[in-house]
Design an enzyme around this catalytic site. Structure first.
Site, PDB file in Angstrom:
ATOM      1  N   CYS A  92       0.857  -1.179   0.000  1.00 24.68           N
ATOM      2  CA  CYS A  92       0.000   0.000   0.000  1.00 24.68           C
ATOM      3  C   CYS A  92       0.895   1.232   0.000  1.00 24.68           C
ATOM      4  CB  CYS A  92      -0.924   0.033   1.205  1.00 24.68           C
ATOM      5  SG  CYS A  92      -1.794   1.627   1.401  1.00 24.68           S
ATOM      6  N   CYS A 149       0.808   3.242   3.427  1.00 20.21           N
ATOM      7  CA  CYS A 149       1.238   2.679   4.699  1.00 20.21           C
ATOM      8  C   CYS A 149       2.701   3.047   4.947  1.00 20.21           C
ATOM      9  CB  CYS A 149       1.079   1.162   4.697  1.00 20.21           C
ATOM     10  SG  CYS A 149      -0.638   0.590   4.838  1.00 20.21           S
ATOM     11  N   HIS A 204      -4.265   0.760   7.646  1.00 25.97           N
ATOM     12  CA  HIS A 204      -4.699   0.509   6.266  1.00 25.97           C
ATOM     13  C   HIS A 204      -6.179   0.153   6.189  1.00 25.97           C
ATOM     14  CE1 HIS A 204      -4.424  -0.742   2.064  1.00 25.97           C
ATOM     15  NE2 HIS A 204      -5.097  -1.834   2.401  1.00 25.97           N
ATOM     16  N   ASN A 224     -12.862  11.003  -1.839  1.00 30.28           N
ATOM     17  CA  ASN A 224     -13.571   9.958  -2.575  1.00 30.28           C
ATOM     18  C   ASN A 224     -13.494   8.692  -1.719  1.00 30.28           C
ATOM     19  OD1 ASN A 224     -13.826  11.737  -4.798  1.00 30.28           O
ATOM     20  ND2 ASN A 224     -11.823  11.115  -5.553  1.00 30.28           N
ATOM     21  N   HIS A 245      -6.774   2.588   1.568  1.00 28.56           N
ATOM     22  CA  HIS A 245      -6.276   3.243   2.781  1.00 28.56           C
ATOM     23  C   HIS A 245      -7.056   4.549   2.990  1.00 28.56           C
ATOM     24  CE1 HIS A 245      -2.699   3.653   5.575  1.00 28.56           C
ATOM     25  NE2 HIS A 245      -3.379   4.771   5.772  1.00 28.56           N
ATOM     26  N   HIS A 288      -8.139   8.039   3.095  1.00 26.42           N
ATOM     27  CA  HIS A 288      -7.429   9.249   2.672  1.00 26.42           C
ATOM     28  C   HIS A 288      -8.377  10.196   1.952  1.00 26.42           C
ATOM     29  CE1 HIS A 288      -7.410   6.957  -1.108  1.00 26.42           C
ATOM     30  NE2 HIS A 288      -7.171   8.103  -1.733  1.00 26.42           N
ATOM     31  N   GLN A 314      -8.119  14.213  -0.450  1.00 19.86           N
ATOM     32  CA  GLN A 314      -7.237  14.936  -1.356  1.00 19.86           C
ATOM     33  C   GLN A 314      -7.451  16.437  -1.253  1.00 19.86           C
ATOM     34  OE1 GLN A 314      -6.587  13.103  -5.340  1.00 19.86           O
ATOM     35  NE2 GLN A 314      -8.267  11.730  -4.783  1.00 19.86           N
TER      36      GLN A 314
END
Length: 328
Positions: free
Chosen positions: A32, A35, A97, A137, A148, A150, A152
């Protein structure tokens, strides 16, 4: 290659980013990029440290670049082309993760709000960044290929068209009525009450009267706060707490992590909009039932007219019930 091409029919920029065809797509289970890099790993990740709490990294496949190449084509007066200048970052919410944000403590949401505020202010200081757009998203149903947790951040060299239309509407309302459009909308929602999902002293989460998605939720600042930059520590804590409630309501609705797109709307960083920009967050989940998705098709994509399959009042009641059950 990244560039901007002007669409004179809709009066908006379209970004071309050809290298994004090669971006990471569903990497193997043992790798990943978000990670921490393990000692002796053959392929390092975006995190060189053995652990972290929350992080911001450069997007490896950015649509906008601080020093972009010249466009692939030479534009004209009718069809201009410009470099795709700007900046793209990835915000890593947790080192876990397989983490689920609805199960995280409120303190992590507060820390995330503080991080967003820092990036909004820092990126907004650059002269060619006119709008700092913070978004997430979530889930494969909206096209996510890296699981994972997250979000943006895009720092645009222009104000995006949807947000520009929204700001213009609020400015017109202000000139006609002397008040911010969003302040009036929120007052109306709070007086009605049927579409409220959750609220506290500083923020209110509602399924808006004009919801386009079955379980769309907007989170509005109760007072006129143009952007994250206007927050104090109480606002940060209150927004973190309410975002936790929204996550609990969503994930409890169908007993799974609700997929969605989250869009943060606030004042541009080009020194305009203080009186009529009103901080809020919009969540667009594609699910219309537990096992059915709302696909954008002819009316939405071709005509720009959304068709919602559910009454906003019913959706809000379901989300309130889900939140109440999650709190028990």
């Amino acid at each position: 290659m990244t560039e901007r091409r002007w669409d004179p029919t809709l009066r908006e920029w379209v970004i071309t980013a050809t290298h994004r065809q090669e971006r990471t797509f569903k990497p193997p289970a043992d790798y990943c990029p978000f990670c921490p890099t393990e000692e002796g790993a053959e392929y390092p990740t975006a995190i060189p440290e053995p652990d972290y709490d929350m992080a911001v990294v450069e997007n490896g496949f950015p649509s906008l670049q601080p020093d972009p190449p010249e466009p692939a084509v030479e534009g004209s007066d009718l069809l201009p082309a410009e470099p795709a200048n700007g900046q793209c970052e990835v915000v890593l919410f947790t080192p876990e993760h397989d983490g689920t944000m609805s199960q995280e403590p409120v303190s992590r949401f507060v820390k995330l709000v503080k991080l967003w505020r820092d990036r909004y202010e820092t990126l907004g200081e650059k002269a060619d960044h006119e709008y700092v757009y913070i978004f997430e998203n979530r889930g494969e149903d909206v096209g996510v290929t890296l699981h994972h947790p997250h979000g943006q951040i895009y720092a645009y060299p222009f104000v995006p068209p949807k947000i520009q239309t929204e700001l213009q509407s609020s400015q017109d309302h202000l000139e006609e009525h002397g008040r911010c459009l969003f302040c009036d909308l929120l007052d109306d929602e709070r007086e009605d009450g049927r579409r409220i999902v959750a609220q506290n002293d500083a923020f209110t989460a509602v399924v808006p009267y004009f919801a386009r998605w079955a379980y769309e939720v907007h989170v509005y600042a109760n007072e006129h706060l143009p952007s994250l930059a206007a927050f104090d520590s109480d606002h940060e804590r209150a927004l973190g707490s309410l975002l936790k409630d929204v996550q609990l309501a969503y994930d409890g609705l169908f007993d799974e992590e609700m997929p969605y797109v989250m869009a943060m709307h606030q004042q541009p960083t080009n020194e305009t909009g203080e009186d009529y920009a009103h901080f809020h967050m919009e969540f667009y989940p594609p699910k219309r039932t537990e096992d059915k998705l709302k696909h954008l098709a002819g009316s939405e994509l071709g005509a720009g007219t959304y068709i919602n399959n559910k009454l906003a009042e019913e959706s809000a009641a379901e989300l309130r019930e889900s939140l109440d059950a999650a709190r028990e």
